[in-house]
Motif scaffolding. Structure first.
Motif, short mmCIF file in Angstrom:
data_model
loop_
_atom_site.label_atom_id
_atom_site.label_comp_id
_atom_site.label_asym_id
_atom_site.label_seq_id
_atom_site.Cartn_x
_atom_site.Cartn_y
_atom_site.Cartn_z
N UNK A 64 0.81 -1.23 0.00
CA UNK A 64 0.00 0.00 0.00
C UNK A 64 0.84 1.28 0.00
N UNK A 65 1.98 1.26 0.70
CA UNK A 65 2.80 2.48 0.81
C UNK A 65 3.83 2.61 -0.31
N UNK A 66 3.89 1.63 -1.19
CA UNK A 66 4.92 1.66 -2.25
C UNK A 66 4.48 2.61 -3.36
N UNK A 67 5.44 3.25 -4.04
CA UNK A 67 5.09 4.26 -5.07
C UNK A 67 4.32 3.66 -6.26
N UNK A 68 4.49 2.36 -6.48
CA UNK A 68 3.84 1.75 -7.65
C UNK A 68 2.46 1.19 -7.31
N UNK A 69 1.97 1.39 -6.07
CA UNK A 69 0.74 0.72 -5.63
C UNK A 69 -0.47 1.03 -6.53
N UNK A 70 -0.71 2.32 -6.82
CA UNK A 70 -1.88 2.67 -7.62
C UNK A 70 -1.81 2.10 -9.02
N UNK A 71 -0.62 2.18 -9.62
CA UNK A 71 -0.45 1.63 -10.97
C UNK A 71 -0.66 0.12 -10.96
N UNK A 72 -0.19 -0.53 -9.90
CA UNK A 72 -0.34 -1.98 -9.78
C UNK A 72 -1.83 -2.35 -9.70
N UNK A 73 -2.59 -1.61 -8.89
CA UNK A 73 -4.02 -1.89 -8.75
C UNK A 73 -4.74 -1.62 -10.09
N UNK A 74 -4.39 -0.53 -10.76
CA UNK A 74 -4.97 -0.22 -12.08
C UNK A 74 -4.73 -1.38 -13.04
N UNK A 75 -3.49 -1.84 -13.08
CA UNK A 75 -3.11 -2.93 -13.99
C UNK A 75 -3.86 -4.21 -13.65
N UNK A 76 -3.91 -4.55 -12.37
CA UNK A 76 -4.52 -5.83 -11.96
C UNK A 76 -6.03 -5.85 -12.15
N UNK A 77 -6.64 -4.65 -12.30
CA UNK A 77 -8.08 -4.57 -12.53
C UNK A 77 -8.40 -4.25 -13.99
N UNK A 78 -7.38 -4.25 -14.87
CA UNK A 78 -7.58 -3.83 -16.26
C UNK A 78 -8.22 -4.92 -17.11
N UNK A 79 -8.31 -6.13 -16.60
CA UNK A 79 -8.90 -7.23 -17.35
C UNK A 79 -8.96 -8.45 -16.45
N UNK A 80 -9.56 -9.54 -16.94
CA UNK A 80 -9.65 -10.73 -16.09
C UNK A 80 -8.28 -11.34 -15.80
N UNK A 81 -8.18 -11.98 -14.65
CA UNK A 81 -6.98 -12.74 -14.28
C UNK A 81 -7.39 -14.20 -14.09
N UNK A 82 -6.40 -15.09 -14.19
CA UNK A 82 -6.63 -16.52 -13.93
C UNK A 82 -5.89 -16.85 -12.64
#
Ligand code: UDP
Length: 150
Positions: A64-82
């Motif tokens: 949560x406190x890492x600088x890449x957190x928001x980008x990571x959440x954006x990416x992980x919600x950008x499409x389905x995952x398996x």
């Protein structure tokens, strides 16, 4: 010859694997599953899911406190995952070895990230980094009745 009772037993472990939206988009779920199976890892639970923001934030709460957190959440919600739970001898480390380094530029040849990841952000796969986190992460996505002993 070492007596059998001195042999260090292999640890049967479970770990959590996620094929991220970039790799799902590249249509390589089957290729990645084949690598797991050839390495002796069994798929004991699986589901495809388009994560909500809250689910992705909860899963990556340690970052949560890492600088890449928001980008990571954006990416992980950008499409389905398996999402799958894998079982086998030394599954946590074995799976991390198959994945390769976080940054595909540093990933050894023949690893999943070397072959399918585009960048440190879009890096194809997630894998638990310890046995303790594996248990937490498997429980995050799968009720125990959906994990099948094989
Ligand atoms: N990540 C990122 N930028 C960074 C470091 C990490 O986008 O500088 C993302 C990347 O998707 C990585 C995830 O955050 O897979 C979790 O980071 P970690 O260091 O735990 O790497 P992993 O265990 O996935 O190899």
């Amino acid at each position: 010859v070492r007596p059998a009772y001195l042999e260090i037993p292999m640890a049967l472990e479970r770990t959590l694997s996620i094929i991220k939206p970039d790799a799902v988009g590249k249509n390589v779920i089957g290729e990645i599953y084949t690598r797991f199976e050839k390495a002796g890892l069994k798929i004991v639970a699986a589901r495809m899911k388009h994560l909500s923001r809250a689910e992705a934030e909860g899963f990556y709460a340690v970052h949560r406190e890492r600088p890449f957190f928001n980008a990571l959440v954006e990416f992980m919600t950008s499409g389905p995952v398996m999402i799958q739970a894998l079982e086998g001898d030394n599954a946590v480390l074995k799976h991390r070895d198959l994945m390769g380094a976080t940054n595909p530029k540093d990933a050894a040849a023949g690893t999943i990230r070397a072959d399918f990841a585009d960048s440190i952000d879009a890096n194809a796969v997630h894998g638990s980094d310890s046995l303790e986190n594996a248990a937490i992460e498997i429980a995050y996505f799968f009720p125990s009745t959906d994990v099948h002993a094989r």
